[in-house]
Design an enzyme around this catalytic site. Structure first.
Site, PDB file in Angstrom:
ATOM      1  N   SER A 165       0.832  -1.199   0.000  1.00  0.00           N
ATOM      2  CA  SER A 165       0.000   0.000   0.000  1.00  0.00           C
ATOM      3  C   SER A 165       0.873   1.259   0.000  1.00  0.00           C
ATOM      4  O   SER A 165       1.665   1.464  -0.916  1.00  0.00           O
ATOM      5  CB  SER A 165      -0.965  -0.041   1.199  1.00  0.00           C
ATOM      6  OG  SER A 165      -1.985   0.894   1.067  1.00  0.00           O
ATOM      7  N   ASP A 261      -9.750  -4.942  -4.742  1.00  0.00           N
ATOM      8  CA  ASP A 261      -9.121  -3.735  -4.199  1.00  0.00           C
ATOM      9  C   ASP A 261      -9.364  -2.583  -5.181  1.00  0.00           C
ATOM     10  O   ASP A 261      -9.090  -2.713  -6.367  1.00  0.00           O
ATOM     11  CB  ASP A 261      -7.620  -4.001  -4.038  1.00  0.00           C
ATOM     12  CG  ASP A 261      -6.840  -2.823  -3.479  1.00  0.00           C
ATOM     13  OD1 ASP A 261      -7.454  -1.799  -3.125  1.00  0.00           O
ATOM     14  OD2 ASP A 261      -5.599  -2.947  -3.416  1.00  0.00           O
ATOM     15  N   HIS A 293      -7.820  -5.485  -0.507  1.00  0.00           N
ATOM     16  CA  HIS A 293      -6.565  -4.791  -0.232  1.00  0.00           C
ATOM     17  C   HIS A 293      -5.829  -5.431   0.950  1.00  0.00           C
ATOM     18  O   HIS A 293      -6.427  -5.677   1.989  1.00  0.00           O
ATOM     19  CB  HIS A 293      -6.883  -3.318   0.071  1.00  0.00           C
ATOM     20  CG  HIS A 293      -5.697  -2.429   0.126  1.00  0.00           C
ATOM     21  ND1 HIS A 293      -4.865  -2.217  -0.955  1.00  0.00           N
ATOM     22  CD2 HIS A 293      -5.190  -1.669   1.140  1.00  0.00           C
ATOM     23  CE1 HIS A 293      -3.908  -1.367  -0.614  1.00  0.00           C
ATOM     24  NE2 HIS A 293      -4.077  -1.040   0.653  1.00  0.00           N
TER      25      HIS A 293
END
Length: 321
Positions: A165, A261, A293
């Site tokens: 991320s 995601d 995610h």
């Protein structure tokens, strides 16, 4: 919370990550737990915390497989945690457990970097802290650095960056910086970007086009980086200037995307643009079907997480390009 006190009112609500009150108090709603370094009995991986920036009192957590011979050289991973630039640390149970598993499975030495977070420390501070950590790691290339594990066991010809991320965003930018600031004896072979946090003004692929959703994402970014030029700032949209991708300072890139995601199309966009950029390396992308995610952090024993772990281990241990 004292509802009679106006300063306790919420000024910015980014639930479920954090809230910021009118008096400036930051209330992080997740990612606040920490665990000490230890010898993990399940994986037989040892860990310890080392200060890399005395000036800012910043540390990194080092991981070493316990059965490593004293002078055995292992691939070196520098890892940057996720959390939207707002939450989590290198010392959370989530990342401690993940690094133990990864280091054990791949038989590598790892440095998990803690960096200062927004909003108290707005971007680009996290990037500067991360580069300071890279330089601290690289100070061991001649075997005379401050940390014995790195002096003895790190193979500085087989260095990798990775993150998830926001941490994947950081890993990309560290590799870009490597392309411009060569560090003698420090060879970054590749980067692994897990569900990278990239965005942009114009929707790509199947990205949401709803104005409210995109405005929410923009607000999130602007709060992390108040000095930004916007959503096509290269910090968040490295594809805005496609030519800059060509300067990526490594030979191999592995991108992971998760089907459910909302950042998935952006990962594919990065993959395509990197291929088109004139960069001379090899890039591969893997999409995990049916997953959300950073699913691998919250469900590490699922089949897709196991496949991801094996793929990353192979990436670290394949022959140098």
């Amino acid at each position: 919370m004292d509802s009679t006190n106006p300063s306790s009112e919420v000024a910015h609500d980014f639930s479920p990550l954090l809230k910021v009150h009118k008096d400036g108090k930051v209330e992080r709603l997740m990612g606040t737990d920490i665990v000490p370094p230890s010898l993990d009995p399940k994986t037989n991986v040892d860990s310890k915390d080392v200060v890399y920036s005395p000036e800012h009192n910043l540390s990194a957590r080092l991981y070493l497989p316990k059965n490593t011979n004293q002078n055995q050289k292992l691939p070196l991973l520098v890892y940057f945690h996720g959390g939207g630039f707002f939450i989590e640390t290198a010392f959370s149970p989530t990342y401690h457990n993940y690094l133990n598993d990864l280091v054990s499975e791949a038989n590598i030495i790892a440095v998990s970097v803690d960096y200062r977070r927004a909003p108290e420390h707005p971007l680009p501070i996290a990037y500067e802290d991360s580069w300071d950590a890279v330089k601290w790691v690289a100070s061991h290339v001649d075997g005379n650095g401050p940390e014995d594990w790195l002096n003895r066991n790190a193979d500085f010809q087989r260095v990798f960056y990775s993150g998830d991320s926001a941490g994947a965003n950081i890993a990309h930018h560290m590799a870009i910086r490597n392309g411009g600031e060569i560090i003698d004896g420090f060879n970054v072979v590749g980067i692994v970007l897990i569900h990278p946090y990239f965005w942009g003004v114009e929707p790509v692929g199947s990205e949401p086009t709803d104005v409210k959703i995109r405005a929410g994402t923009e607000r999130f970014w602007l709060f992390a980086c108040p000095s930004t030029s916007g959503l096509d700032d290269p910090w968040v949209n490295p594809c805005a200037d496609g030519s800059s991708l060509a300067s990526l300072g490594c030979a191999r890139v592995l991108v992971f995307a998760a089907e459910k995601d909302f950042l998935c199309p952006r990962g594919w966009f990065y993959y395509e643009k990197l291929k088109e950029s004139g960069w001379g390396g090899h890039v591969e992308i893997v999409e995990s079907k049916g997953e959300q995610h950073v699913f691998h952090l919250f469900n590490p024993t699922c089949e897709n997480a196991g496949s991801m772990l094996k793929k990353i281990c192979s990436f670290f241990n394949q022959d140098k390009p």
